[in-house]
Design a protein around this motif. Structure first.
Motif, PDB file in Angstrom:
ATOM      1  N   GLN A   1      -9.006  -5.876  -0.275  1.00 22.78           N
ATOM      2  CA  GLN A   1      -7.910  -6.775   0.142  1.00 22.78           C
ATOM      3  C   GLN A   1      -6.708  -5.974   0.619  1.00 22.78           C
ATOM      4  OE1 GLN A   1      -8.012  -8.199  -3.808  1.00 22.78           O
ATOM      5  NE2 GLN A   1      -8.920 -10.166  -3.290  1.00 22.78           N
ATOM      6  N   LEU A   2      -6.625  -4.727   0.138  1.00 22.43           N
ATOM      7  CA  LEU A   2      -5.602  -3.843   0.714  1.00 22.43           C
ATOM      8  C   LEU A   2      -6.056  -2.391   0.652  1.00 22.43           C
ATOM      9  CD1 LEU A   2      -3.645  -2.455  -1.704  1.00 22.43           C
ATOM     10  CD2 LEU A   2      -2.694  -4.723  -1.710  1.00 22.43           C
ATOM     11  N   THR A   3      -5.468  -1.608   1.555  1.00 21.99           N
ATOM     12  CA  THR A   3      -5.808  -0.180   1.643  1.00 21.99           C
ATOM     13  C   THR A   3      -4.515   0.617   1.485  1.00 21.99           C
ATOM     14  OG1 THR A   3      -7.614  -0.669   3.156  1.00 21.99           O
ATOM     15  CG2 THR A   3      -6.796   1.581   3.184  1.00 21.99           C
ATOM     16  N   VAL A   4      -4.579   1.628   0.625  1.00 20.61           N
ATOM     17  CA  VAL A   4      -3.368   2.420   0.327  1.00 20.61           C
ATOM     18  C   VAL A   4      -3.755   3.902   0.279  1.00 20.61           C
ATOM     19  CG1 VAL A   4      -3.741   2.047  -2.175  1.00 20.61           C
ATOM     20  CG2 VAL A   4      -1.478   2.707  -1.377  1.00 20.61           C
ATOM     21  N   ASP A   5      -2.831   4.783   0.677  1.00 20.12           N
ATOM     22  CA  ASP A   5      -3.164   6.210   0.531  1.00 20.12           C
ATOM     23  C   ASP A   5      -2.906   6.637  -0.921  1.00 20.12           C
ATOM     24  OD1 ASP A   5      -0.391   7.099   0.295  1.00 20.12           O
ATOM     25  OD2 ASP A   5      -0.213   6.775   2.439  1.00 20.12           O
ATOM     26  N   MET A   6      -3.520   7.770  -1.304  1.00 26.32           N
ATOM     27  CA  MET A   6      -3.438   8.195  -2.717  1.00 26.32           C
ATOM     28  C   MET A   6      -1.989   8.427  -3.155  1.00 26.32           C
ATOM     29  SD  MET A   6      -4.763   8.719  -5.554  1.00 26.32           S
ATOM     30  CE  MET A   6      -6.518   9.062  -5.691  1.00 26.32           C
ATOM     31  N   ALA A   7      -1.167   9.000  -2.277  1.00 27.53           N
ATOM     32  CA  ALA A   7       0.236   9.244  -2.655  1.00 27.53           C
ATOM     33  C   ALA A   7       0.957   7.917  -2.914  1.00 27.53           C
ATOM     34  CB  ALA A   7       0.956  10.036  -1.565  1.00 27.53           C
ATOM     35  N   GLY A   8       0.612   6.888  -2.145  1.00 22.24           N
ATOM     36  CA  GLY A   8       1.254   5.578  -2.320  1.00 22.24           C
ATOM     37  C   GLY A   8       0.847   4.937  -3.636  1.00 22.24           C
ATOM     38  N   LEU A   9      -0.441   4.960  -3.942  1.00 22.96           N
ATOM     39  CA  LEU A   9      -0.896   4.376  -5.211  1.00 22.96           C
ATOM     40  C   LEU A   9      -0.295   5.146  -6.402  1.00 22.96           C
ATOM     41  CD1 LEU A   9      -2.807   2.362  -6.707  1.00 22.96           C
ATOM     42  CD2 LEU A   9      -4.511   4.200  -6.711  1.00 22.96           C
TER      43      LEU A   9
ATOM     44  N   LEU B   1       7.071  -2.436   0.533  1.00 27.38           N
ATOM     45  CA  LEU B   1       7.811  -1.431   1.302  1.00 27.38           C
ATOM     46  C   LEU B   1       6.864  -0.412   1.924  1.00 27.38           C
ATOM     47  CD1 LEU B   1      11.009  -0.427  -0.710  1.00 27.38           C
ATOM     48  CD2 LEU B   1      10.864  -1.492   1.541  1.00 27.38           C
ATOM     49  N   LEU B   2       5.834  -0.013   1.143  1.00 25.33           N
ATOM     50  CA  LEU B   2       4.868   0.942   1.692  1.00 25.33           C
ATOM     51  C   LEU B   2       4.160   0.342   2.901  1.00 25.33           C
ATOM     52  CD1 LEU B   2       3.302   2.410  -1.590  1.00 25.33           C
ATOM     53  CD2 LEU B   2       4.683   3.658   0.075  1.00 25.33           C
ATOM     54  N   SER B   3       3.884  -0.976   2.842  1.00 22.77           N
ATOM     55  CA  SER B   3       3.220  -1.609   3.989  1.00 22.77           C
ATOM     56  C   SER B   3       4.167  -1.642   5.184  1.00 22.77           C
ATOM     57  CB  SER B   3       2.711  -3.009   3.636  1.00 22.77           C
ATOM     58  OG  SER B   3       3.743  -3.955   3.780  1.00 22.77           O
ATOM     59  N   GLU B   4       5.459  -1.831   4.909  1.00 22.54           N
ATOM     60  CA  GLU B   4       6.421  -1.831   6.016  1.00 22.54           C
ATOM     61  C   GLU B   4       6.512  -0.446   6.652  1.00 22.54           C
ATOM     62  OE1 GLU B   4       9.937  -3.565   4.283  1.00 22.54           O
ATOM     63  OE2 GLU B   4       9.017  -5.549   4.187  1.00 22.54           O
ATOM     64  N   ALA B   5       6.201   0.593   5.845  1.00 19.87           N
ATOM     65  CA  ALA B   5       6.198   1.955   6.389  1.00 19.87           C
ATOM     66  C   ALA B   5       4.841   2.308   6.993  1.00 19.87           C
ATOM     67  CB  ALA B   5       6.550   2.943   5.278  1.00 19.87           C
ATOM     68  N   GLY B   6       3.909   1.383   6.947  1.00 21.33           N
ATOM     69  CA  GLY B   6       2.585   1.613   7.549  1.00 21.33           C
ATOM     70  C   GLY B   6       1.626   2.371   6.647  1.00 21.33           C
ATOM     71  N   ARG B   7       1.975   2.507   5.349  1.00 23.03           N
ATOM     72  CA  ARG B   7       1.109   3.293   4.456  1.00 23.03           C
ATOM     73  C   ARG B   7       0.201   2.431   3.610  1.00 23.03           C
ATOM     74  NH1 ARG B   7       4.769   7.385   1.427  1.00 23.03           N
ATOM     75  NH2 ARG B   7       2.851   7.516   0.207  1.00 23.03           N
TER      76      ARG B   7
ATOM     77  N   VAL C   1      -9.022  -6.087  -5.193  1.00 20.01           N
ATOM     78  CA  VAL C   1      -9.979  -5.103  -4.674  1.00 20.01           C
ATOM     79  C   VAL C   1      -9.214  -4.286  -3.643  1.00 20.01           C
ATOM     80  CG1 VAL C   1     -12.161  -4.740  -3.481  1.00 20.01           C
ATOM     81  CG2 VAL C   1     -11.915  -6.672  -5.054  1.00 20.01           C
ATOM     82  N   PHE C   2      -9.171  -2.988  -3.845  1.00 21.48           N
ATOM     83  CA  PHE C   2      -8.362  -2.154  -2.942  1.00 21.48           C
ATOM     84  C   PHE C   2      -9.085  -0.853  -2.622  1.00 21.48           C
ATOM     85  CE2 PHE C   2      -7.043   0.864  -6.177  1.00 21.48           C
ATOM     86  CZ  PHE C   2      -7.270   0.135  -7.343  1.00 21.48           C
ATOM     87  N   GLU C   3      -8.745  -0.345  -1.445  1.00 21.59           N
ATOM     88  CA  GLU C   3      -9.324   0.925  -1.011  1.00 21.59           C
ATOM     89  C   GLU C   3      -8.252   2.007  -1.114  1.00 21.59           C
ATOM     90  OE1 GLU C   3     -10.119   1.167   3.182  1.00 21.59           O
ATOM     91  OE2 GLU C   3     -11.439   2.896   2.932  1.00 21.59           O
ATOM     92  N   VAL C   4      -8.641   3.169  -1.640  1.00 20.32           N
ATOM     93  CA  VAL C   4      -7.712   4.296  -1.718  1.00 20.32           C
ATOM     94  C   VAL C   4      -8.195   5.382  -0.759  1.00 20.32           C
ATOM     95  CG1 VAL C   4      -6.619   5.988  -3.228  1.00 20.32           C
ATOM     96  CG2 VAL C   4      -7.340   3.780  -4.165  1.00 20.32           C
ATOM     97  N   VAL C   5      -7.333   5.781   0.156  1.00 18.69           N
ATOM     98  CA  VAL C   5      -7.688   6.839   1.106  1.00 18.69           C
ATOM     99  C   VAL C   5      -7.118   8.144   0.566  1.00 18.69           C
ATOM    100  CG1 VAL C   5      -7.425   7.662   3.476  1.00 18.69           C
ATOM    101  CG2 VAL C   5      -7.613   5.193   3.002  1.00 18.69           C
ATOM    102  N   ASP C   6      -8.013   9.106   0.305  1.00 20.26           N
ATOM    103  CA  ASP C   6      -7.588  10.384  -0.272  1.00 20.26           C
ATOM    104  C   ASP C   6      -8.052  11.506   0.643  1.00 20.26           C
ATOM    105  OD1 ASP C   6      -7.028  12.599  -1.823  1.00 20.26           O
ATOM    106  OD2 ASP C   6      -7.602  11.623  -3.701  1.00 20.26           O
ATOM    107  N   GLU C   7      -7.147  11.953   1.504  1.00 19.07           N
ATOM    108  CA  GLU C   7      -7.570  12.960   2.494  1.00 19.07           C
ATOM    109  C   GLU C   7      -7.805  14.317   1.850  1.00 19.07           C
ATOM    110  OE1 GLU C   7      -4.927  13.005   5.857  1.00 19.07           O
ATOM    111  OE2 GLU C   7      -5.604  11.000   6.464  1.00 19.07           O
ATOM    112  N   PHE C   8      -7.057  14.647   0.799  1.00 21.89           N
ATOM    113  CA  PHE C   8      -7.193  15.983   0.202  1.00 21.89           C
ATOM    114  C   PHE C   8      -8.430  16.075  -0.690  1.00 21.89           C
ATOM    115  CE2 PHE C   8      -5.979  19.393  -2.838  1.00 21.89           C
ATOM    116  CZ  PHE C   8      -5.817  20.410  -1.909  1.00 21.89           C
ATOM    117  N   LEU C   9      -8.738  14.972  -1.372  1.00 18.73           N
ATOM    118  CA  LEU C   9      -9.852  14.973  -2.331  1.00 18.73           C
ATOM    119  C   LEU C   9     -10.646  13.684  -2.101  1.00 18.73           C
ATOM    120  CD1 LEU C   9      -9.832  17.266  -4.438  1.00 18.73           C
ATOM    121  CD2 LEU C   9      -8.954  15.625  -6.090  1.00 18.73           C
TER     122      LEU C   9
END
Ligand SMILES: CC(C)(COP(=O)(O)OP(=O)(O)OC[C@H]1O[C@@H](n2cnc3c(N)ncnc32)[C@H](O)[C@@H]1OP(=O)(O)O)[C@@H](O)C(=O)NCCC(=O)NCCS
Length: 405
Positions: A352-360, A372-378, A318-326
């Protein structure tokens, strides 16, 4: 004030093309425009108007994209340009909104593109989903570490014969590589046009085919730069496209490429990062490899895109996608997937995890790493979810996109 946007008709191509020419710093020839007319999807073109002037351009190709274990219809954004007088006024942003609406109306779950600069597109939710590699090696260091016997033979072919053989080999590779984009017959014609002013001082296309019992299993399309220094040949061979549907075919084609006389340097472009050459060559350190972002992807319908691929291991996420543009394309989703298929739907469960749209989107074809994306804070999530997500989204073959558009 937003500018009006509309598609163009074929007669408007010369005026529309002036925007590309001014933005990409080249002069298009009439013959080129006549050929572009045969592949350009005018109903998907994007013209931004300032009065009766074209000030921004774009378009899209209707592709089929291979994914890990599947394929999806995909809009391939192309020809993005804004005239110098109208830069940084939001025209690109306007074109992206137009393109995303159009892609969703066609029920294509994602958009892809190739970027002129890697700074531009993450803000719109695109992530680099494949990596391009280019290789360069001195011919004196191209010996293989061990014999690699192959039952077939390599033979040269003319352009007309190659035009018949190449598409079948290319299409057969898509079954094994995520990241391949379909090519129409018209695109093949365009890709093999070989106009003299595109050659940059190299020869015309040469073709070699690898076949076993008359079945073509691979080909290389290459050009040569004839060069001499103080009486010695120091020519260059540029392998523009080498496709092989078996490892034997690939080994035989590289052997062929390395055997062309009067060549000192062999270069290859748009290659995969994971290459058979790294284990075939006796002295692989001699091959200079340069890597960079390849195909950029942007999911527009997360569930449709995610069921369009398979997953390396069975799992639920179960994951959340943050999409600032759309923002409406983001949200919380539940994915249940494995090697035989997947289901994905919107969910009200705790992510269980949150990722931005570019990351997914960057992870969609199997490239990269949520860790790696989590290590970059994304990406935010506990270690167990990150590990499971990485195992699910990975694939036994890294994606590769050998197509330019
Ligand atoms: C790249 C290009 C299309 C941008 O068009 P534009 O209309 O100026 O872009 P926008 O005004 O909509 O810019 C949107 C945002 O992206 C940023 N941006 C745009 N181009 C950028 C670039 N090349 N590098 C870094 N940031 C860029 C803008 O600063 C702006 O950021 P902000 O929202 O924080 O202010 C235009 O500069 C161009 O035609 N370049 C040459 C051709 C080219 O490279 N085309 C892209 C092909 S893939």
């Amino acid at each position: 004030m937003p500018h009006p946007i509309r598609p163009i008709v074929p007669d408007e191509l010369p005026a529309f093309s002036q925007v590309w020419e001014r933005a990409f710093n080249f002069d298009a020839k009439e013959v080129e425009l006549e050929e572009i007319k045969k592949t350009f999807e005018f109903d998907r073109s994007i013209a931004v108007m300032d009065g009766d002037q074209f000030v921004g351009t774009g378009g899209a190709y209707s592709f089929d994209l291979t994914t890990p274990g599947g394929h999806v219809p995909t809009g391939g954004l192309t020809a993005i340009a804004v005239v110098p007088t109208h830069r940084r006024q939001g025209i690109l942003t306007q074109m992206l909104r137009y393109h995303f609406d159009e892609v969703r109306a066609r029920e294509e779950p994602l958009s892809v593109l190739r970027a002129s600069e890697s700074l531009i597109y993450s803000r719109y939710g695109y992530g680099a989903a494949t990596i391009d590699a280019s290789y360069e090696i001195d011919r004196r260091h191209t010996g293989f570490g061990a014999e690699r016997p192959t039952p077939g033979r390599v033979r040269m072919a003319g352009k007309e014969e190659a035009r018949k053989i190449l598409p079948g080999v290319y299409a057969s590779l898509g079954h094994t590589w995520p990241g391949f984009l379909s090519r129409t017959e018209a695109e093949w014609d365009f890709g093999l046009l070989d106009l003299e002013h595109w050659r940059d001082g190299l020869t015309a296309n040469r073709f070699a085919i690898y076949e076993e019992e008359s079945e073509a299993l691979g080909y290389v399309r290459y050009r040569v730069r004839n060069k001499w220094e103080q009486g010695h040949a120091v020519g260059e061979l540029l392998a523009e496209e080498l496709m092989a549907s078996t490892p034997g075919a690939e080994a035989a084609l590289w052997s062929y490429v390395f055997s062309v006389d009067l060549i000192q340097t062999i270069k290859a472009e748009l290659r995969p990062v994971e290459t058979l050459l790294s284990v075939l060559l006796a002295d692989p350190r001699r091959m200079k490899v340069r890597q960079g972002d390849g195909l950029w992807a942007r999911l527009l319908d997360v569930p449709a895109a995610l069921v369009g691929r398979r997953y390396a291991i069975e799992g639920r996420l179960v994951f959340e996608v943050v999409d600032e543009f759309l923002p409406e394309a983001g949200g919380t989703f539940e994915l249940v997937g494995g090697p035989d298929g997947a289901e994905c739907r919107r969910s009200t469960a705790e992510p269980q995890l949150t990722v931005d749209m570019a990351g997914l989107s960057a992870r969609y074809l199997g490239e990269g790493s949520f860790r790696l994306l989590s290590e970059a804070g994304r990406v935010v999530g506990d270690l167990d979810a990150l590990r499971r997500a990485d195992l699910m989204f990975g694939w036994h073959r890294r994606p590769w996109c050998p197509h330019h558009f």
